[in-house]
Design a protein around this motif. Structure first.
Motif, short mmCIF file in Angstrom:
data_model
loop_
_atom_site.label_atom_id
_atom_site.label_comp_id
_atom_site.label_asym_id
_atom_site.label_seq_id
_atom_site.Cartn_x
_atom_site.Cartn_y
_atom_site.Cartn_z
N ALA A 62 38.86 7.08 -101.79
CA ALA A 62 39.77 7.95 -101.04
C ALA A 62 39.12 9.31 -100.81
CB ALA A 62 41.10 8.11 -101.78
N LEU A 63 38.42 9.80 -101.81
CA LEU A 63 37.76 11.10 -101.70
C LEU A 63 36.62 11.04 -100.68
CD1 LEU A 63 37.92 13.94 -102.87
CD2 LEU A 63 36.42 13.19 -104.71
N ILE A 64 35.82 10.00 -100.75
CA ILE A 64 34.73 9.82 -99.78
C ILE A 64 35.29 9.71 -98.37
CG2 ILE A 64 32.95 8.20 -99.00
CD1 ILE A 64 32.46 7.64 -102.06
N ASP A 65 36.33 8.91 -98.20
CA ASP A 65 36.93 8.73 -96.88
C ASP A 65 37.45 10.05 -96.32
OD1 ASP A 65 36.32 6.04 -97.00
OD2 ASP A 65 38.39 5.40 -97.43
N ALA A 66 38.07 10.86 -97.17
CA ALA A 66 38.63 12.14 -96.72
C ALA A 66 37.51 13.09 -96.28
CB ALA A 66 39.48 12.77 -97.81
N HIS A 67 36.42 13.13 -97.04
CA HIS A 67 35.29 14.01 -96.66
C HIS A 67 34.62 13.50 -95.38
CE1 HIS A 67 35.32 16.97 -99.83
NE2 HIS A 67 35.51 16.02 -100.71
N ARG A 68 34.53 12.20 -95.24
CA ARG A 68 33.95 11.63 -94.02
C ARG A 68 34.83 11.99 -92.82
NH1 ARG A 68 32.82 6.32 -95.53
NH2 ARG A 68 30.75 7.03 -96.10
#
Length: 132
Positions: A60-66
């Motif tokens: 979820a964190l990676i997706d949000a930063h992407r």
């Protein structure tokens, strides 16, 4: 940053998320623009002991930063709850802090405390509640 702007509705959402997760810690992301939280994104708490700790699902964190890099909302920081404590940084929170300047919203005792993770430790933020 000394003051964060957030709607009354979002404060209500944070408190509701904490209540729904009880007795575990709720956690998620704070999204918006500099100085204003526009939305929250609840995330799975993947910590092995979620009743006393939180760990935001890395995907979820990676997706949000992407999404942010692609023009989406900015990841301002994080939120989590203290099912049996006040809305302020715990010793565990202090140990896990990275001094990255992000905002932390901590929900406890039916209230939300706002903090900034600074090089000198957590600094209390005041908040301006807006309508909506």
């Amino acid at each position: 940053m000394k003051t964060i702007e957030v709607s009354s509705a979002l404060i209500g959402e944070l408190i509701a998320e904490a209540a729904a997760a009880h007795p575990h810690e709720a956690c998620g992301l704070l999204l918006g623009t500099n100085g204003a939280v526009c939305s929250i994104r609840p995330c799975a708490n993947v910590h092995p002991t979620p009743d006393t700790h939180f760990e935001i699902d890395p995907r979820a964190l990676i997706d949000a930063h992407r999404a942010e890099r692609g023009g989406g909302p900015r990841v301002l920081g994080y939120y989590h709850s203290h099912p049996a404590g006040p809305p302020e940084p715990s010793a565990t929170d202090r140990a896990q802090a990275t001094a990255d300047g992000r905002v932390w919203a901590i929900v406890g005792e039916g209230k939300v405390g706002w903090w900034q993770d600074t090089a000198e430790g957590f600094a209390a933020l005041s908040y301006l509640a807006t309508g909506g």
